[in-house]
Structures are given as C-alpha cells and as structure tokens.
Scaffold this active site. Structure first.
Site, PDB file in Angstrom:
ATOM      1  N   GLU A 126       0.856  -1.188   0.000  1.00  0.00           N
ATOM      2  CA  GLU A 126       0.000   0.000   0.000  1.00  0.00           C
ATOM      3  C   GLU A 126       0.895   1.242   0.000  1.00  0.00           C
ATOM      4  O   GLU A 126       1.844   1.290   0.778  1.00  0.00           O
ATOM      5  CB  GLU A 126      -0.899   0.033   1.238  1.00  0.00           C
ATOM      6  N   ALA A 157       1.402  -1.539  11.106  1.00  0.00           N
ATOM      7  CA  ALA A 157       1.060  -2.851  10.572  1.00  0.00           C
ATOM      8  C   ALA A 157       0.328  -2.665   9.255  1.00  0.00           C
ATOM      9  O   ALA A 157      -0.024  -1.543   8.890  1.00  0.00           O
ATOM     10  CB  ALA A 157       0.177  -3.623  11.560  1.00  0.00           C
ATOM     11  N   MET A 158       0.089  -3.795   8.544  1.00  0.00           N
ATOM     12  CA  MET A 158      -0.619  -3.727   7.256  1.00  0.00           C
ATOM     13  C   MET A 158      -1.543  -4.919   7.118  1.00  0.00           C
ATOM     14  O   MET A 158      -1.164  -6.063   7.381  1.00  0.00           O
ATOM     15  CB  MET A 158       0.405  -3.689   6.125  1.00  0.00           C
ATOM     16  N   GLU A 161      -6.048  -4.283  12.374  1.00  0.00           N
ATOM     17  CA  GLU A 161      -5.778  -5.040  11.136  1.00  0.00           C
ATOM     18  C   GLU A 161      -6.830  -6.131  10.934  1.00  0.00           C
ATOM     19  O   GLU A 161      -7.265  -6.379   9.808  1.00  0.00           O
ATOM     20  CB  GLU A 161      -4.374  -5.646  11.158  1.00  0.00           C
TER      21      GLU A 161
HETATM   22 ZN   LIG Z   1      -5.507   0.438   8.727  1.00  0.00          ZN
END
Ligand SMILES: [Zn+2]
Length: 862
Positions: free
Chosen positions: A127, A277-278, A311
C-alpha cells in the site's frame, strides 16, 4: 511524464474497459542479494475491442512482453513504470518477464539481513501502489482478481502469502550468483486467492520462527500463526497475541454478522517496517518493535493490542469490501480505528480504551485539523501522490472521531444493522462512502446527506465554550457557544454530554450528566438554569463530540487545583486536553502548562496519559515556552522529573516512563552522574531493571548531555549486536552534541543514498535531539536547498523521513519561520506533498511563536 504517479481519471478510464480474471506470479528469490526475477501471466478482459491500455511495473529490467501470443519489444512498450498494451481483445493473456529490485526502504519487496546471525528476511509492503515493484499489475483497488504465487526460495525458509502455505517441493540446487556456494532450494505453489485488490497481496519469506494455534469461526476452524525472526523468538509472547486475536474474531463475526472471509490468519513481525502494521489479506505484517525484548510502557502493550484488532477489522472492512478508489481511504482507516477501539473496550481487558482514544487519537486529530494543510475527511484524491501524504491525523483519528459521533447520532443499534447490511450486500466488491450511508439511512431512518456535508465534506474543528451567568452560586442562564476558525467557518450539529462535578472529601465526582444537541452558534441549556453552580462544569463529558472545549474560569480553577481528585480517568484526560489546546492556542502560558503537566504526572497511573503528558511537556518546553524562561524552566523540569522518577513505585510503569523522560531532560552534572550510576549499576534505581533498551535510554541521555561519546556507544553496540542495537546506536551517535557529529549524520543520512529506512529514522531522531538548538542552525539553509531534490530522487518513504525528520524544528524562532516561508514562496511548483510538508513545518513554527509571545507565566504553587 507520469513517472510513478497514476491519476484517478486514468484509473477510472482503465477500469471502465478492463476487468481482470487472474494473475499467476512466478518469483525466483535465489538470484542474489540485489535482485529477483518475476514472471507474471495476467488474464483479463477488455470491453472495447482494439482499445489501448497499460499495466504497471517498476523493475530493474524487462526481458519479455508477450500479449496474446505476440512478442512486444520491451524497449518500445515499457517506460515510466508502465507497459503500453495496444489492440486489446475481449479476452487477453499477457505474459511479462522482468528483474525486480529488493528494496531497503520498506516499500515493495524489502530485504533485510539480521546482524545477529546473518540470515536474510524478506517481506512486502504494497500500500499504496508498490505491488508493481514485485509483479506486473493493474495497480488500482477496484481491479480485483485472483492471485496465484509461485515462489522459488532457499529450502530452509518459511514462505508465507495470502493463501495457506503449501508443502514445498524440492528444486534443483542453485549456485549463488554472489558466491560459488550452492544452496538447497524449493518451490512453493500457492493456491489462487479469492478476488482481492493487489495492494493487500503479500509475500513474506525467510527463516522466520513460528508459533501456531487455531480459532473456531462461523466458517469452521481457521488456522492462526505468529511469526518473527529467529533471533527474536525468545522475546515473543504468542499467548497474548492469540488471546487478543481470538477476542477480535468472536467480536467482529458477531458485530458484522459475517464469517471471517479468508482461509487462515497469519501475523508476522517484520524488520525495518515503516508503519504499525498492514492488513494484507490473511497475512498481516506488523512492526517488530511490537516484539518486546525489553520492558515497555503499558501504553505500548495496549497500542499493540489495538493495532492487532485494527488489522483484523480490515479483513472485513477493506479486504472483503474495498474502497473503489483512494478517496475513501479515510473510511477504510477510520472504520478500523473505530471498530478496534470498540472491540478493545468491550471484548478485552482494556476497558478504558476510549480514554486512550481521547488522550492520544483525538489530540492527533485536533493538531492535524488546525494545520493549513487540513482537508475534509472525505478527501479528493486526484492521484497517487496525493494519497501518499494523506495517511494522517484526519484520515485515521478525525475520521474515527467523526464515526464515533455518527454512532451517537444514529444510535449504536441502527449503526450495527447498517453495517451488517453493507457487508451482506457488498462482500468481495468495491464501494464508496455513499454505499455505506445508504445502508445507515435505511436502518436509522435519518437523512445523512446534510450530516455528511457538514462533517465529512468540510474541514476544521469547532470550539465549544460554556457561557454561564451565575449569581450567589446559582446558575441563572447557561449557553454553549460554538465557534469556528475564519478559514473553515462551518458550524456543525454536535451530540454531546455536559457533566457537573462536585468536590467531596478527597474526590471530584460527577453529580449530574445531561445530553443534548448543540447546533447553532449559541445553544441554550435550560436544564442548568436555577441549579447550583457545580465546582466543575465539563462540556463534552464522555467525549462524544469532536470539538475543542474550553472551561469557564471557576471550573478551570477547580480543575487545575484538584486534577488528581477525579474518580474517573476520562474527565481528567479531557481537562488536560483542554489545557493543552489552550496552550497551543496561546490562551494559556506555556510555562503554566509545563508546571501543570509536572504536577499532573505525580501519582498518575494511566500509562497513555503519562506518555502523552511527557510528550506534550517536552514539546511545550522546547518550542512554546518563551526563550527568556527556557533555561530556568528546563532546570525545573529536570529536577521535577528526577524527583518523580525516584519517588515512583519501584518497578512501576510510571517509573519506567519517568526515568526515560528524566534521561532525556538531564543536563546538570549531578543528574548525569546519577544516571550514569543507574546505568553502571553502582547505584541502582529502586526496583528498576536496567534491561537492554533501558541501557540505551540512559546512555543516549548521557550522550546528548555531553557525558558520554562514540566510544561508549560502540561498546554498547557490540554488546547488543542486533537490528535494534544498530538503530539505537545510530540514534545515540546522531545525538552527540557536537557540530562534527551532526555533520557526520547529515552526510550519511541525507547526502548518501545507501542506508535502510529504519537507520535513517533512528538518525533523524538523534539529530533532532539537542539541548542547544543552535547546533542545528547551520543545517537550515542546507535543508532548504536540498529538500526538493531529495523529494524527487528518493522513494516516498525515505523522502518523507528526511523532509520531516531533518527539519530543524527545535530552532522555533523568527528566522526559521521566515526562511521556511521564503522557500514556500520561491517554490510554487514543488511537488504537492513536499509543499504540504513544508507548510506544516511553517504552521508549527508560527504557532510556537504565538505561544512564546503569550508565555507570561503566573507563578503557580509547586
Ligand atoms: Zn488500517
């Protein structure tokens, strides 16, 4: 020349004719330390026979492009990160073979070598638009497809992606390109994913260690796993992570009335990670700082839990149902913030999560919303460059605050019913804000058009002030005044609570609460007329509204003198937040705020509140306090932090944080000596463990105070031969209060282009850490002369780290303001993201100067 940008118009035009069926991505990760090979086969349809379009690819070289059986010349069709595709048919097969580059910036396919054992670890971060750094792809969220990854990698690695990891098949031995050594290799052929967007695809590979578990869901048993680097395994606490994750699964499946949509759920702690985080589908990557190798403040443990839940919420909101274009990035992020806070408050032991939200998230939102760069929550993302700089306090924190307000407005039940309908209708599809509002209007019966216009399509924060007429201790009339800044003059409907608090023996307790809608400039509160004036009247009690609040003078006196007596943490947080707003708005002398914060710290046990107070205290002392009393106040701060730190309960969270803050503030020979004794163990601080990170905290304090130098840092570095040790050492080296040391870090981080993201970030923190801001003066003209070139030549993550981290904000004076403004005037055509960053710097300095001018402290009792 588009470079690596893509406009919304281009994306619209492309998805109007292209729909993608599938990707088969073949990767060879055994080619050496610099590059990998990538072969992509894409099957896609085109609604317009003979049309032209393009696919995205950022690569070192392209070997072949074959469209519908015909070889195209890469030199002709590949340029500006795109491959031109002409003469498209209703059904097409495209095959692209290329060499891609490993990154050390945290974007694309990142490669890291563990200093502790020499092992290689890879992970992806895609992203906003970096999947094209690993494979040829139509890189936009509404072109969903299935993805089948096939990976050739060293046989002893773990290979993790969105789908469950298959059994590896041995492949012929390879001779490494960079040595003559041969290595055992294997191939992992993953099943195709469900139809998802490319930005949530992922690949993680390396000799990661793993702990496995499972969770019962509506769709059956789902395997869970947590991964981290081998050398960190001893510090991992998988039980806590699994417990939090399972609480989230149960909560979200119930709230959303929709089964977890993926086949498994892996959480991987990855090195040199740019963000928290992703939400890659079923394959969440998380910053490694969340593997706690040393004792950390409870606030960080709480934050990690919130991140895990954030997440997980994205698996439904974002991954299952995805924004059509980045205009709705805010909805994606705000929803995850809101949902994870609700989940944390209602389904975990962190029942005070909304206090934390008020203390930290909202403070972030208010700060961002008062910069000249602020924007409506529903942003106009014309291209990818605009998206990159929009992962900000509006997109996350204001959006989440506004959702909280929306829930208060339509009611929780109607909100939940609307969400359920939304997931049921749009599963696996793409949506816009309109689709969600449609469902909420249906379930709540409220027209949300006007609400959306006022809250989501305009920028800025309102201020709410109580206007009271009091006679002989009785309220004659009560009003709430709403104001807006001149550049964002919108007044809005606010659903809010008012709390009346009275002093009792040793307590400040709420005696009355009423809830009302504030809609206009002046809203009367008839319920208060004829009532005795409470000791403290608090607007926006329970923090339903998104607005800055002011206290009437009587309540302010009570608050400031009796802060500790609140029986609940939320009103205390709101009062402290109001004091901070008033300081930033030059309505409260910064020196007074500093003394208030120092008093508030004594006895505070809310970890996030301590953390936020310490950050605000430091910011106020460095930039808001008038230069004339800065030295005196700095000494006062160090003395007060020392006494609070040494008096804190042995082994407590407060002790941990206060010692760290004291180390950051210490400049006197006596303080530095005491910190050295704590570090060396000759005079321990009662109950405090000096673990590896505390060693760095104390040593860095000594270094920036001029009481330790390169030699001690090197010694510590060889004692702590880890990735974290490398970063902490870089930070300490950069904190040396000496012009030659600052010059050294400037050259290494800014002028050379070799260091990884994490080291650059650590250096920026050390560089900015000065007791004497004059050390940074020579870098002001150098920063301004080089920043545009940096922005144009480095990747986004690095350019942003440099443009934010190496700005000499600590100078906080008229010269800095003028020079920054001159740069803005002279560079009208600089990239928007860079102009935005410099404008925000300028706003910060201008605000600091206003606060300095207002800093005429009334000496308050200690
Ligand atoms: Zn997010």
């Amino acid at each position: 020349m588009p470079g690596t940008n893509l406009t919304r118009e281009e994306a619209r035009a492309r998805s109007a004719i292209v729909s993608v069926r599938s990707y088969d991505v073949d990767l060879d990760l055994t080619c050496g330390a610099e590059t990998f090979t990538t072969t992509t086969t894409v099957r896609f349809d085109c609604a317009q026979e003979g049309a032209e379009s393009f696919i995205d690819l950022v690569a070192t070289s392209v070997h072949s492009v074959e469209l519908n059986g015909e070889q195209l010349d890469p030199a002709t069709v590949w340029g500006d990160s795109r491959i031109r595709l002409e003469g498209l048919r209703p059904e097409n097969v495209l095959r692209v073979a290329a060499t891609g580059a490993y990154m050390n910036t945290g974007e694309g396919l990142h490669r890291f070598v563990d200093p502790a054992d020499g092992e290689v670890y890879l992970y992806t971060q895609f992203e906003v638009s970096d999947s094209r750094r690993m494979y040829a792809v139509f890189e936009q969220p509404d072109l969903k497809a299935t993805f089948a990854f096939s990976v050739l990698a060293p046989a002893h690695w773990q290979v993790i992606s969105n789908q469950p990891t298959p059994h590896p098949v041995p492949a012929p031995q390879r001779v490494r390109a960079d040595s003559s050594e041969s290595i055992e290799v294997a191939r992992w052929d993953f099943e195709p994913t469900p139809r998802i967007s490319s930005y949530i695809t992922a690949l993680v590979a390396g000799p990661y260690d793993v702990v496995r578990d499972e969770v019962a869901t509506r769709a059956g048993t789902v395997p869970l796993a947590v991964f981290c680097r081998r050398s960190l395994r001893q510090h991992l606490d998988p039980e806590n992570i699994f417990a939090c994750t399972k609480a989230g699964f149960a909560f979200y499946e119930r709230e959303f009335d929709h089964a977890f949509p993926f086949a498994k759920y892996d959480q991987i702690f990855t090195p040199e990670y740019n963000m928290g985080a992703m939400e890659n589908a079923g394959c969440v990557t998380i910053v490694e700082d969340y593997v706690f190798r040393s004792k950390v403040p409870d606030a960080i443990v709480e934050r990690r839990a919130l991140t895990l839940l954030h997440e997980l919420a994205h698996m439904w909101f974002g991954d299952l149902v995805t924004m059509k274009w980045w205009d709705d990035l805010w909805l994606n992020e705000s929803f995850a913030e809101w949902a994870s806070t609700v989940c944390q408050a209602e389904a975990t032991s962190w029942s005070h999560a909304w206090t934390t939200f008020a203390t930290s998230e909202k403070a972030w939102a208010y700060r961002q919303d008062q910069l000249s760069s602020t924007h409506p929550v529903a942003a106009d993302m014309v291209d990818l460059d605009a998206v990159e700089v929009n992962f900000d306090g509006i997109t996350y924190a204001k959006g989440a605050s506004v959702l909280k307000q929306l829930v208060a407005y339509v009611g929780r039940e109607a909100f939940t019913a609307g969400l359920r309908a939304y997931f049921a209708r749009h599963a696996w599809g793409n949506t816009t804000l309109h689709d969600l509002l449609t469902e909420l209007e249906h379930t709540s019966g409220r027209d949300l058009n006007q609400w959306s216009r006022l809250w989501l399509e305009t920028a800025g924060v309102n201020t709410l002030t109580p206007r009271l007429e009091v006679e002989d201790g009785v309220i004659r009339s009560a009003w709430v005044e709403q104001s807006a800044p001149p550049q964002w003059p919108t007044l809005r409907p606010h659903r809010l609570a008012i709390g009346c608090y009275d002093l009792g023996p040793g307590t400040l307790r709420r005696s009355r609460r009423l809830e009302l809608d504030v809609t206009d400039e002046l809203t009367e509160v008839p319920e208060l007329a004829g009532q005795p004036m409470p000791d403290l009247l608090l607007l926006n009690d329970d923090d339903l509204a998104y607005a800055k609040i002011r206290l009437d003078p009587h309540s302010a006196d009570t608050a400031l003198s009796s802060l500790r007596l609140f029986t609940d943490s939320l009103p205390r947080a709101l009062v402290l937040g109001a004091a901070w707003d008033m300081t930033r708005d030059a309505q409260m002398p910064a020196s007074d705020y500093v003394r208030l914060a120092l008093r508030a710290l004594k006895g505070e046990t809310d970890s996030t509140q301590i953390r936020v107070l310490l950050m605000q205290l430091s910011a106020a002392a460095r930039t808001y306090v008038a230069p004339a009393h800065r030295d005196e106040l700095s000494r006062e701060i160090a003395t007060s932090l020392r006494s609070s730190a040494l008096a804190a309960a042995p082994g407590s969270d407060a002790q941990l944080q206060l010692v760290g803050a004291w180390a950051g503030a210490a400049t006197s020979a006596d303080d530095l000596e005491r910190l050295r004794e704590a570090l060396e163990g000759t005079a321990p601080i009662d109950g405090m463990t000096v673990d590896q990170d505390m060693r760095w905290t104390l040593l860095t304090g000594l270094v920036s105070g001029g009481a330790a130098g390169a030699e001690q840092i090197e010694r510590e570095r060889s004692r702590d031969n880890t990735a974290a040790g490398r970063e902490k050492a870089a930070r300490a080296m950069a904190a040396r209060p000496d012009p030659a040391a600052k010059e050294e870090v400037w050259r290494a981080a800014v002028e050379e282009d070799t260091l990884p993201n994490a080291v650059i970030n650590a250096m920026a923190l050390g560089f900015a850490r000065v007791h004497d801001p004059e050390l940074l003066r020579p870098f002001l003209p150098r920063y301004l002369s080089v920043v545009e070139e940096l922005w144009r030549t480095r990747t986004h993550a690095i350019a942003e780290a440099l443009a934010v981290g190496f700005y000499p904000a600590a100078l906080a004076d008229g010269e800095l303001l003028e020079a920054t403004q001159e740069w803005l005037d002279a560079h009208p055509d600089a990239p928007n993201g860079l102009r935005r960053t410099l404008s925000e710097h300028r706003d910060g300095v201008a605000r600091a100067l206003r606060a300095q001018a207002a800093d005429r402290p009334r000496r308050s009792p200690g």
